[in-house]
Design a protein around this motif. Structure first.
Motif, PDB file in Angstrom:
ATOM      1  N   GLY A 143       0.847  -1.022  -0.079  1.00 38.77           N
ATOM      2  CA  GLY A 143       0.003  -0.061  -0.077  1.00 38.77           C
ATOM      3  C   GLY A 143       0.950   1.225   0.083  1.00 38.77           C
ATOM      4  N   ALA A 144       0.306   2.305  -0.353  1.00 40.73           N
ATOM      5  CA  ALA A 144       1.168   3.753  -0.392  1.00 40.73           C
ATOM      6  C   ALA A 144       0.425   4.806  -0.742  1.00 40.73           C
ATOM      7  CB  ALA A 144       2.275   3.545  -1.516  1.00 40.73           C
ATOM      8  N   GLU A 145       1.040   6.054  -0.345  1.00 38.80           N
ATOM      9  CA  GLU A 145       0.453   7.131  -0.482  1.00 38.80           C
ATOM     10  C   GLU A 145       1.427   7.752  -1.577  1.00 38.80           C
ATOM     11  OE1 GLU A 145      -1.541   9.600   1.063  1.00 38.80           O
ATOM     12  OE2 GLU A 145      -2.406   8.156   2.598  1.00 38.80           O
ATOM     13  N   VAL A 146       0.952   8.407  -2.765  1.00 38.53           N
ATOM     14  CA  VAL A 146       1.879   8.820  -3.763  1.00 38.53           C
ATOM     15  C   VAL A 146       1.444  10.269  -3.933  1.00 38.53           C
ATOM     16  CG1 VAL A 146       2.595   8.547  -6.272  1.00 38.53           C
ATOM     17  CG2 VAL A 146       2.311   6.564  -4.982  1.00 38.53           C
ATOM     18  N   PHE A 147       2.512  11.362  -3.769  1.00 38.20           N
ATOM     19  CA  PHE A 147       2.101  12.733  -4.085  1.00 38.20           C
ATOM     20  C   PHE A 147       2.669  12.719  -5.488  1.00 38.20           C
ATOM     21  CE2 PHE A 147       2.505  17.221  -3.523  1.00 38.20           C
ATOM     22  CZ  PHE A 147       1.357  17.407  -3.138  1.00 38.20           C
ATOM     23  N   CYS A 148       1.949  13.363  -6.405  1.00 38.31           N
ATOM     24  CA  CYS A 148       2.259  13.528  -7.814  1.00 38.31           C
ATOM     25  C   CYS A 148       2.944  15.078  -7.986  1.00 38.31           C
ATOM     26  CB  CYS A 148       1.098  13.223  -8.751  1.00 38.31           C
ATOM     27  SG  CYS A 148       0.827  11.434  -8.678  1.00 38.31           S
ATOM     28  N   ARG A 149       2.768  15.854  -6.949  1.00 37.34           N
ATOM     29  CA  ARG A 149       3.028  17.281  -7.184  1.00 37.34           C
ATOM     30  C   ARG A 149       2.196  17.811  -8.239  1.00 37.34           C
ATOM     31  NH1 ARG A 149       9.656  17.295  -6.254  1.00 37.34           N
ATOM     32  NH2 ARG A 149       9.741  15.296  -5.097  1.00 37.34           N
ATOM     33  N   ASP A 150       3.100  18.655  -9.306  1.00 37.25           N
ATOM     34  CA  ASP A 150       2.258  19.175 -10.460  1.00 37.25           C
ATOM     35  C   ASP A 150       2.280  18.270 -11.561  1.00 37.25           C
ATOM     36  OD1 ASP A 150       1.707  21.387  -8.943  1.00 37.25           O
ATOM     37  OD2 ASP A 150       3.545  22.510  -9.902  1.00 37.25           O
ATOM     38  N   ALA A 151       2.705  16.909 -11.660  1.00 39.33           N
ATOM     39  CA  ALA A 151       3.118  16.221 -12.860  1.00 39.33           C
ATOM     40  C   ALA A 151       2.010  15.501 -13.148  1.00 39.33           C
ATOM     41  CB  ALA A 151       4.226  15.138 -12.404  1.00 39.33           C
ATOM     42  N   GLY A 152       1.343  15.906 -14.482  1.00 42.53           N
ATOM     43  CA  GLY A 152       0.073  15.294 -15.183  1.00 42.53           C
ATOM     44  C   GLY A 152       0.910  13.612 -15.502  1.00 42.53           C
ATOM     45  N   THR A 153       2.126  13.330 -15.825  1.00 45.30           N
ATOM     46  CA  THR A 153       2.631  12.149 -16.286  1.00 45.30           C
ATOM     47  C   THR A 153       2.462  11.155 -14.871  1.00 45.30           C
ATOM     48  OG1 THR A 153       4.829  13.040 -15.765  1.00 45.30           O
ATOM     49  CG2 THR A 153       4.299  12.601 -18.015  1.00 45.30           C
ATOM     50  N   ALA A 154       2.922  11.756 -13.825  1.00 41.88           N
ATOM     51  CA  ALA A 154       2.726  10.783 -12.527  1.00 41.88           C
ATOM     52  C   ALA A 154       1.335  10.403 -12.267  1.00 41.88           C
ATOM     53  CB  ALA A 154       3.592  11.541 -11.427  1.00 41.88           C
ATOM     54  N   ALA A 155       0.391  11.466 -12.342  1.00 41.72           N
ATOM     55  CA  ALA A 155      -1.062  11.267 -11.891  1.00 41.72           C
ATOM     56  C   ALA A 155      -1.790  10.519 -13.003  1.00 41.72           C
ATOM     57  CB  ALA A 155      -1.754  12.643 -11.900  1.00 41.72           C
ATOM     58  N   ARG A 156      -1.301  10.555 -14.337  1.00 36.86           N
ATOM     59  CA  ARG A 156      -2.177   9.649 -15.448  1.00 36.86           C
ATOM     60  C   ARG A 156      -1.355   8.240 -15.635  1.00 36.86           C
ATOM     61  NH1 ARG A 156      -2.855  14.906 -17.865  1.00 36.86           N
ATOM     62  NH2 ARG A 156      -4.893  15.645 -17.067  1.00 36.86           N
ATOM     63  N   PHE A 157      -0.251   8.092 -15.080  1.00 37.89           N
ATOM     64  CA  PHE A 157       0.716   6.862 -15.444  1.00 37.89           C
ATOM     65  C   PHE A 157       0.636   6.006 -14.294  1.00 37.89           C
ATOM     66  CE2 PHE A 157       3.671   8.785 -18.542  1.00 37.89           C
ATOM     67  CZ  PHE A 157       2.650   9.259 -19.533  1.00 37.89           C
ATOM     68  N   LEU A 158       0.789   6.416 -12.961  1.00 36.28           N
ATOM     69  CA  LEU A 158       1.070   5.670 -11.748  1.00 36.28           C
ATOM     70  C   LEU A 158      -0.075   5.177 -11.084  1.00 36.28           C
ATOM     71  CD1 LEU A 158       3.933   7.960  -9.915  1.00 36.28           C
ATOM     72  CD2 LEU A 158       4.237   5.657 -11.478  1.00 36.28           C
ATOM     73  N   PRO A 159      -1.375   5.648 -11.178  1.00 30.21           N
ATOM     74  CA  PRO A 159      -2.527   4.955 -10.632  1.00 30.21           C
ATOM     75  C   PRO A 159      -2.518   3.417 -11.307  1.00 30.21           C
ATOM     76  CG  PRO A 159      -3.065   6.999 -11.156  1.00 30.21           C
ATOM     77  CD  PRO A 159      -1.728   7.043 -11.855  1.00 30.21           C
ATOM     78  N   THR A 160      -2.134   3.396 -12.885  1.00 35.41           N
ATOM     79  CA  THR A 160      -2.365   2.082 -13.586  1.00 35.41           C
ATOM     80  C   THR A 160      -1.322   0.886 -13.085  1.00 35.41           C
ATOM     81  OG1 THR A 160      -2.528   3.531 -15.421  1.00 35.41           O
ATOM     82  CG2 THR A 160      -2.914   1.273 -15.932  1.00 35.41           C
ATOM     83  N   LEU A 161      -0.036   1.527 -12.841  1.00 35.52           N
ATOM     84  CA  LEU A 161       0.947   0.721 -11.982  1.00 35.52           C
ATOM     85  C   LEU A 161       0.620   0.247 -10.694  1.00 35.52           C
ATOM     86  CD1 LEU A 161       3.644  -0.421 -12.184  1.00 35.52           C
ATOM     87  CD2 LEU A 161       4.835   1.759 -11.396  1.00 35.52           C
ATOM     88  N   GLY A 162      -0.130   0.948  -9.897  1.00 31.02           N
ATOM     89  CA  GLY A 162      -0.676   0.847  -8.565  1.00 31.02           C
ATOM     90  C   GLY A 162      -1.601  -0.273  -8.759  1.00 31.02           C
ATOM     91  N   ALA A 163      -2.564  -0.214  -9.852  1.00 24.82           N
ATOM     92  CA  ALA A 163      -3.600  -1.231 -10.008  1.00 24.82           C
ATOM     93  C   ALA A 163      -3.051  -2.536 -10.121  1.00 24.82           C
ATOM     94  CB  ALA A 163      -4.364  -0.785 -10.933  1.00 24.82           C
ATOM     95  N   LEU A 164      -1.852  -2.645 -10.872  1.00 23.26           N
ATOM     96  CA  LEU A 164      -1.340  -3.918 -10.993  1.00 23.26           C
ATOM     97  C   LEU A 164      -0.672  -4.757  -9.776  1.00 23.26           C
ATOM     98  CD1 LEU A 164       1.333  -3.162 -13.862  1.00 23.26           C
ATOM     99  CD2 LEU A 164      -0.941  -4.620 -14.253  1.00 23.26           C
ATOM    100  N   GLY A 165      -0.720  -4.039  -8.558  1.00 23.80           N
ATOM    101  CA  GLY A 165      -0.404  -4.614  -7.266  1.00 23.80           C
ATOM    102  C   GLY A 165      -1.579  -5.357  -6.451  1.00 23.80           C
ATOM    103  N   HIS A 166      -1.175  -5.298  -5.194  1.00 25.93           N
ATOM    104  CA  HIS A 166      -2.315  -5.784  -4.376  1.00 25.93           C
ATOM    105  C   HIS A 166      -1.903  -4.817  -3.085  1.00 25.93           C
ATOM    106  CE1 HIS A 166      -1.684  -9.390  -6.885  1.00 25.93           C
ATOM    107  NE2 HIS A 166      -3.164  -9.451  -6.385  1.00 25.93           N
ATOM    108  N   GLY A 167      -3.302  -3.985  -2.610  1.00 27.59           N
ATOM    109  CA  GLY A 167      -3.167  -3.063  -1.667  1.00 27.59           C
ATOM    110  C   GLY A 167      -3.842  -2.161  -1.954  1.00 27.59           C
ATOM    111  N   VAL A 168      -3.785  -1.103  -0.851  1.00 28.92           N
ATOM    112  CA  VAL A 168      -4.570   0.394  -1.185  1.00 28.92           C
ATOM    113  C   VAL A 168      -3.468   1.424  -1.433  1.00 28.92           C
ATOM    114  CG1 VAL A 168      -6.070   1.956  -0.146  1.00 28.92           C
ATOM    115  CG2 VAL A 168      -6.277  -0.388   0.401  1.00 28.92           C
ATOM    116  N   PHE A 169      -3.679   1.817  -2.630  1.00 28.82           N
ATOM    117  CA  PHE A 169      -2.728   3.021  -3.038  1.00 28.82           C
ATOM    118  C   PHE A 169      -3.344   4.314  -3.309  1.00 28.82           C
ATOM    119  CE2 PHE A 169      -1.326  -1.192  -4.292  1.00 28.82           C
ATOM    120  CZ  PHE A 169       0.112  -1.229  -4.013  1.00 28.82           C
ATOM    121  N   ARG A 170      -3.088   5.340  -2.714  1.00 35.77           N
ATOM    122  CA  ARG A 170      -3.608   6.626  -3.005  1.00 35.77           C
ATOM    123  C   ARG A 170      -2.730   7.760  -3.623  1.00 35.77           C
ATOM    124  NH1 ARG A 170      -3.759  11.203   0.175  1.00 35.77           N
ATOM    125  NH2 ARG A 170      -5.894  12.435  -0.076  1.00 35.77           N
ATOM    126  N   PHE A 171      -3.473   8.274  -4.376  1.00 37.06           N
ATOM    127  CA  PHE A 171      -2.661   9.309  -5.216  1.00 37.06           C
ATOM    128  C   PHE A 171      -3.260  10.497  -5.226  1.00 37.06           C
ATOM    129  CE2 PHE A 171      -2.316   5.007  -7.148  1.00 37.06           C
ATOM    130  CZ  PHE A 171      -1.096   4.799  -7.306  1.00 37.06           C
TER     131      PHE A 171
END
Ligand SMILES: O=C(O)C1=C[C@@H](OP(=O)(O)O)[C@@H](O)[C@H](O)C1
Ligand SMILES: C=C(OP(=O)(O)O)C(=O)O
Length: 413
Positions: A72-100
């Motif tokens: 599980g993780a808290e991910v802070f994307c700051r101002d980055a559109g790339t982080a906000a639009r790419f990393l949730p999909t990576l999170g979804a591949l895992g197991h746990g609760v991931f907050r963006f």
């Protein structure tokens, strides 16, 4: 001839980081970009449990095909559109609760099509405050994949986020887009996936990615073509010459085509496989140009447009209204402040020839507004920026590098 060293591409760095995290083994990235956006991306990977070693001119990432190692993780994307639009999909591949989550600026930007796509793939994903916006929480249990339709008319990043993760989905992925902007960024995604060992295909509006494994790769990041646009524009505006080594017709970045737009305005442009040189003319010509594919360079062109001898009209750039700020409005408002005649519609802007006068630019916290109007400032005594520091999103040393280029030009003259 003056060479200017441009830092690495934000988009290639983000993709390489993502792919390295998904690849079996340890990947090495050479000359990645380190700026607020890519630091947020790398910190996001670390929060997801990946071993990321960040050095000034290289980065190593130990990856794997099982999704994020963290439970599980808290991910802070700051101002980055790339982080906000790419990393949730990576999170979804895992197991746990991931907050963006992200900055106020990023929270305002659209995320709905990606949230909808993940939900269509069976992911339990919830927007906490406003539908289709950060913060979102992903309750991940791996991704089976399948087929879906996606509206990528506001941002191609929704599609890239899905494509990058697709080989790690049990059944792979077939995405049909109902609309799509910024196509060169999707081509860049496919090219990078190929570099890491996975072949995805496109037939019309449908992208197909078979299940597969990425292999760890050693990858050298190209200089950033959007960043290069400010230095090319500076030469175009001042009648000087500049060469950007490492960026030419072989580049994976569509924004290298900004040089061709300058060429249509009378600028002398030489593109080789791995360099671009421009020499500014006596006078720039007006131009009408569709920038749907290269819209990050819209503000660059708008900011030098008053110096052309005829109107400059930029078309088909609606989605620049949902970037770091409403860029059509920011360009129009700042040009008007400079005393330049300007007109905008839903997805276009027209700028008339004029002599910009002293004014303070309202950057709206947008690095591209700050960098573009800094170029206008080369021929506008008294032009100042209300927030010069916002360039840190993609190029923290921008002002120093531009000043040293101008110094070289004047000393060499
Ligand atoms: O995929 C990427 O790396 C990017 C895609 C583009 O965004 P949109 O697809 O939202 O236009 C571009 O503006 C952005 O700076 C980077
Ligand atoms: C739109 C931009 O950034 P992003 O969408 O990656 O935040 C940009 O850098 O111009």
């Amino acid at each position: 001839m003056t060479d200017v060293a441009i830092p690495g591409s934000k988009s290639l760095t983000a993709r390489a980081l993502f792919l390295a995290a998904c690849a079996d083994g340890t990947s090495v990235l050479h000359r990645p970009l380190w700026s607020d956006d890519t630091e947020a991306f790398a910190a996001g990977l670390a929060a997801l449990g990946y071993a990321v070693d960040v050095r000034p001119d290289r980065c190593t990432v130990r990856g794997g095909a099982a999704g994020p190692p963290a439970p599980g993780a808290e991910v802070f994307c700051r101002d980055a559109g790339t982080a906000a639009r790419f990393l949730p999909t990576l999170g979804a591949l895992g197991h746990g609760v991931f907050r963006f989550d992200g900055s106020e600026q990023l929270r305002r930007r659209p995320l709905g099509p990606l949230v909808g796509a993940l939900a269509a793939l069976g992911v339990d994903v919830r927007a906490e405050e406003r539908e289709g916006h950060l913060p979102v929480t992903v309750h991940a249990a791996g991704l089976k994949g399948g087929a879906l339709t996606l509206d990528a008319g506001l941002s191609s990043q929704f599609l890239t986020g899905l494509l990058l993760a697709a080989p790690l989905m049990a059944e792979g992925l077939e995405v049909t887009v109902t609309d799509l902007v910024s196509v060169p960024y999707v081509e860049m995604t496919l090219a990078m996936m190929r570099r890491f060992g996975v072949e995805a295909t496109r037939a019309g509006d449908t992208f197909t990615v078979p299940p597969g494994r990425y292999r760890a790769t050693e990858y050298a990041v190209e200089p950033d073509a959007s960043t290069a646009s400010y230095f090319l524009a500076a030469a175009a505006l001042t009648g000087r010459s500049v060469t950007v080594p490492g960026l030419g017709t072989d580049a994976l970045q569509g924004d290298v085509r900004f040089a061709e737009v300058l060429g249509r305005m009378g600028v002398d442009v030489t593109l080789t496989a791995d360099s671009v040189t421009v020499t500014g003319p006596e006078r720039l010509s007006g131009v009408t140009v569709n920038m749907r594919d290269i819209s990050d360079t819209m503000p660059t062109l708008a900011a030098i447009a008053p110096f052309a001898d005829g109107p400059v009209r930029i078309e088909d750039v609606y989605n620049t209204r949902v970037k770091e700020c409403d860029r059509l409005d920011a360009c129009a408002t700042n040009l008007a402040r400079l005393g330049v005649r300007v007109e905008t519609g839903r997805d276009w802007i027209r700028v008339w020839p004029g002599t910009p006068r002293e004014a303070e630019i309202d950057c709206r916290g947008d690095h591209r507004i700050a960098m573009s109007f800094s170029v206008t400032g080369l021929r506008t005594p008294g032009l100042t920026l209300d927030d010069p520091g916002c360039v840190k999103k993609t190029f923290p040393e921008f002002h120093q590098v531009l000043a040293s280029l101008v110094r070289e030009w004047t000393q060499g003259a």
